[in-house]
Design an enzyme around this catalytic site. Structure first.
Site, PDB file in Angstrom:
ATOM      1  N   GLY A   9     -11.901-118.918  -8.153  1.00  0.00           N
ATOM      2  CA  GLY A   9     -12.287-120.250  -7.704  1.00  0.00           C
ATOM      3  C   GLY A   9     -13.085-120.264  -6.418  1.00  0.00           C
ATOM      4  O   GLY A   9     -13.724-121.269  -6.096  1.00  0.00           O
ATOM      5  N   SER A  10     -13.070-119.173  -5.680  1.00  0.00           N
ATOM      6  CA  SER A  10     -13.756-119.102  -4.384  1.00  0.00           C
ATOM      7  C   SER A  10     -15.267-118.925  -4.567  1.00  0.00           C
ATOM      8  O   SER A  10     -15.707-117.929  -5.153  1.00  0.00           O
ATOM      9  CB  SER A  10     -13.199-117.919  -3.583  1.00  0.00           C
ATOM     10  OG  SER A  10     -14.086-117.539  -2.561  1.00  0.00           O
TER      11      SER A  10
END
Length: 215
Positions: A9-10
């Protein structure tokens, strides 16, 4: 073999994943579960005292900043100099846009995601949306001068910024009539296989998580 400690998700982690795919880096992708505190273990803190992802490890070298990692990967593993030119002025343009992502784009995303993740915020303040809108304007202006952020070909500046901008879209939809150059840039990068592989899944994960928290 290079090790990349990451969370899908980063956006910065996704940028490094895209670069590894683009430059055919022999890499082991290692998930770090932030919710379980895996970034705070003694073993991880020994590698990266800032306890952040991504963290890139290549032998004895450990890099805990995604932009520094992109520069390193391009210099060591990149076969095409165009992604990170060695000519001083061209490289300065790329560096400038990398720092733009680091100091303008990403902080505006983090200022919105952090309160959702850590403070239970369920509604995005208008000031955050205004800041994101302003960031879209900056990107549009850059792309009105050159086809890509740092020139007329893709560089690691685009690789850094694309995951951030696509993540900002979770919070504020892009007005394609107002920002046609940005829309075209997004569509152009989206179709690239190495971008798809490095960004799509993580973007979907982040989007689903944010939407679940915002209700």
């Amino acid at each position: 073999m290079v090790k990349l400690y990451k969370l899908d998700g980063s956006p910065p982690a996704r940028a490094c994943m895209i670069a590894c795919e683009l430059f055919n880096v022999p890499v082991e992708l290692i998930d770090v579960n932030l919710m379980a505190g895996e970034h705070l273990t003694p073993e991880f803190l020994k590698k990266n005292l800032l306890h952040t992802v991504p963290t890139l490890e290549d032998g004895s070298l450990v890099i805990h900043d995604s932009h520094a990692a992109l520069m390193y990967l391009a210099d060591v593993y990149g076969k095409q100099e165009s992604f990170y030119p060695k000519e001083t002025k061209q490289r300065a343009h790329v560096n400038q846009k990398l720092f733009f992502n680091s100091t303008i784009l990403f902080p505006r995303m983090r200022n919105t995601t952090y309160p959702i993740f850590m403070e239970g915020m369920t509604e995005i303040p208008q000031k955050n949306l205004d800041a994101i809108e302003e960031a879209y304007g900056f990107v549009e202006e850059f792309l009105s001068r050159t086809k890509y952020l740092a020139g007329d070909n893709i560089t690691i500046a685009d690789i850094a910024a694309y995951p951030t901008v696509t993540s900002l879209l979770i919070f504020l939809e892009l007005n394609a009539q107002k920002y046609p150059k940005t829309q075209a840039w997004l569509k152009d990068l989206e179709k690239l296989p190495y971008v798809q592989k490095g960004n799509a899944k993580g973007l979907e994960d982040l989007s689903n998580f944010i939407k679940s928290k915002l209700g």
